[in-house]
Design an enzyme around this catalytic site. Structure first.
Site, PDB file in Angstrom:
ATOM      1  N   THR A 226     -31.600   0.564  98.123  1.00  0.00           N
ATOM      2  CA  THR A 226     -30.875  -0.300  97.946  1.00  0.00           C
ATOM      3  C   THR A 226     -30.907  -0.461  96.425  1.00  0.00           C
ATOM      4  O   THR A 226     -29.783  -1.240  95.662  1.00  0.00           O
ATOM      5  CB  THR A 226     -31.341  -1.806  98.586  1.00  0.00           C
ATOM      6  OG1 THR A 226     -32.678  -2.127  98.079  1.00  0.00           O
ATOM      7  CG2 THR A 226     -31.506  -1.689  99.964  1.00  0.00           C
TER       8      THR A 226
ATOM      9  N   VAL B 258     -27.045  -5.079  95.473  1.00  0.00           N
ATOM     10  CA  VAL B 258     -26.792  -5.990  96.480  1.00  0.00           C
ATOM     11  C   VAL B 258     -27.414  -5.655  97.743  1.00  0.00           C
ATOM     12  O   VAL B 258     -27.065  -5.259  98.839  1.00  0.00           O
ATOM     13  CB  VAL B 258     -24.852  -6.247  96.856  1.00  0.00           C
ATOM     14  CG1 VAL B 258     -24.673  -7.122  95.979  1.00  0.00           C
ATOM     15  CG2 VAL B 258     -24.476  -4.892  96.887  1.00  0.00           C
ATOM     16  N   HIS B 259     -28.818  -5.772  97.735  1.00  0.00           N
ATOM     17  CA  HIS B 259     -29.768  -5.153  98.637  1.00  0.00           C
ATOM     18  C   HIS B 259     -29.384  -5.618 100.156  1.00  0.00           C
ATOM     19  O   HIS B 259     -29.195  -4.619 101.134  1.00  0.00           O
ATOM     20  CB  HIS B 259     -31.025  -5.654  98.420  1.00  0.00           C
ATOM     21  CG  HIS B 259     -31.570  -5.454  97.076  1.00  0.00           C
ATOM     22  ND1 HIS B 259     -32.241  -4.429  96.639  1.00  0.00           N
ATOM     23  CD2 HIS B 259     -31.640  -6.549  96.146  1.00  0.00           C
ATOM     24  CE1 HIS B 259     -32.687  -4.702  95.634  1.00  0.00           C
ATOM     25  NE2 HIS B 259     -32.442  -5.648  94.946  1.00  0.00           N
ATOM     26  N   ASP B 260     -29.036  -6.659 100.534  1.00  0.00           N
ATOM     27  CA  ASP B 260     -28.839  -6.924 101.824  1.00  0.00           C
ATOM     28  C   ASP B 260     -27.744  -6.825 102.472  1.00  0.00           C
ATOM     29  O   ASP B 260     -27.570  -6.483 103.982  1.00  0.00           O
ATOM     30  CB  ASP B 260     -29.162  -8.622 101.967  1.00  0.00           C
ATOM     31  CG  ASP B 260     -30.312  -9.208 101.464  1.00  0.00           C
ATOM     32  OD1 ASP B 260     -31.356  -8.485 101.194  1.00  0.00           O
ATOM     33  OD2 ASP B 260     -30.298 -10.444 101.178  1.00  0.00           O
TER      34      ASP B 260
ATOM     35  N   CYS C 127     -26.763  -4.055 102.903  1.00  0.00           N
ATOM     36  CA  CYS C 127     -27.080  -2.468 103.420  1.00  0.00           C
ATOM     37  C   CYS C 127     -27.916  -2.838 104.821  1.00  0.00           C
ATOM     38  O   CYS C 127     -27.814  -1.771 105.519  1.00  0.00           O
ATOM     39  CB  CYS C 127     -28.126  -1.948 102.534  1.00  0.00           C
ATOM     40  SG  CYS C 127     -27.447  -1.387 100.791  1.00  0.00           S
TER      41      CYS C 127
END
Length: 312
Positions: free
Chosen positions: A187, A233-235, A237
């Site tokens: 991420t 925008v880690h989430d 993913c």
């Protein structure tokens, strides 16, 4: 038909992931938990995001502290509100009268094909599993943004969501429910740039502009804290495998969560050895997770931008 429950702690990247999931998937409900800010703020933020998007998705306020330790937060990254820069109006809607874990339990018992997207500390989900073990046979999969096959961010070894409640994460990874995990090793390799933030701020959609303001704040924090020229925008993913499966490549492996190590508490220990049983070596355990190892970052950011700009 597959339906989805969304467990979150908004949070800038949570806000993006929630809007992508709400646009492209059939969300039955949202539960909030402590994490990026306190539980009051994360619940308010979830309600405000959905209300601004004109979405009628029930929200349940979840648990405000981990199973064992005191609560930590990531306000150094996300600001005092947990979503600084968005400037969304206070929500008029209220959370449900039941708790986050209760909503997860009720939904799992009612839905025949439920998948859970978990982009926060796993306290709500672990509590639901402990309180209602029967849901382990009802939830088809849990897609987790958390952990890492390599480095951490809360500590050198541990990613924030897992570090915030390692005991809860251990319960979830050992639950027998199929797990899909995407961690920092993937991420952090791409994100939103200043050009894309400016594009959101210039769009005609009020919600896209609000998220643009949030991401402007978040990008500045990423630049000052991590010297990055983009904001991961880690989430999102954890959402992409259900909207665009080809964008993230996973490998099956066993994941353990370290709960006691002085230097490694909260680390996800991912067995990538591809090892057959060998004398003198710790034998491999059976795979319990599909772990992300590579992503098409450009296409994921295109997905984010197109989705945010599609809101009226």
């Amino acid at each position: 038909m597959t339906r989805f429950h969304f467990d979150c702690d908004p949070g800038h990247d949570d806000a993006v992931a929630l809007l992508v999931a709400a646009k492209l998937l059939d969300l039955t409900g949202v539960s909030t938990v402590f994490g990026n800010s306190n539980i009051t703020n994360t619940t308010r933020n979830a309600l405000a995001i959905l209300e601004a998007a004109d979405l009628s998705i029930p929200v349940a306020k979840g648990i405000g502290k981990p199973l064992v330790d005191n609560a930590i937060n990531a306000e150094s990254v996300h600001g005092k509100s947990g979503l600084d820069g968005a400037n969304l109006p206070p929500p008029a809607t209220k959370p449900l009268s039941i708790s986050g874990p209760e909503l997860i339990i009720n939904t799992a018992r009612q839905e025949d094909d439920l998948k859970v997207i978990a982009v926060a500390p796993l306290t709500n989900i672990a509590t639901a599993i402990v309180d209602a073990p029967d849901i382990r046979d009802r939830i088809r999969e849990i897609s987790i943004m958390g952990g890492s096959t390599t480095f951490g961010n809360a500590t050198p070894a541990a990613e924030f969501n897992i570090h915030a409640d390692p005991e809860a994460a251990a319960i979830v990874f050992n639950s027998g429910i199929p797990i899909r995990m995407v961690g920092l090793n993937v991420t952090t390799t791409f994100g939103i740039t200043v050009t894309q933030v400016q594009s959101l701020l210039a769009t005609s959609g009020k919600l896209a502009r609000a998220i643009g303001g949030a991401l402007d704040f978040y990008l500045n924090k990423q630049q000052s804290l991590y010297r990055r020229e983009y904001a991961p925008v880690h989430d999102v993913c954890a959402v992409a495998p259900y909207t665009h499966p080809a964008l993230i490549r996973h490998e099956n492996m066993h994941v353990d969560v370290e709960c006691t190590g002085k230097l490694t508490r909260g680390q996800t220990v991912c067995d990538q050895r591809r090892l057959s049983a060998a004398e003198g070596l710790a034998p491999p355990k059976a795979s319990n997770a599909a772990v992300a190892v590579q992503a098409d970052g450009k296409s994921i950011i295109d997905l984010v931008m197109n989705t945010l700009q599609s809101y009226p």
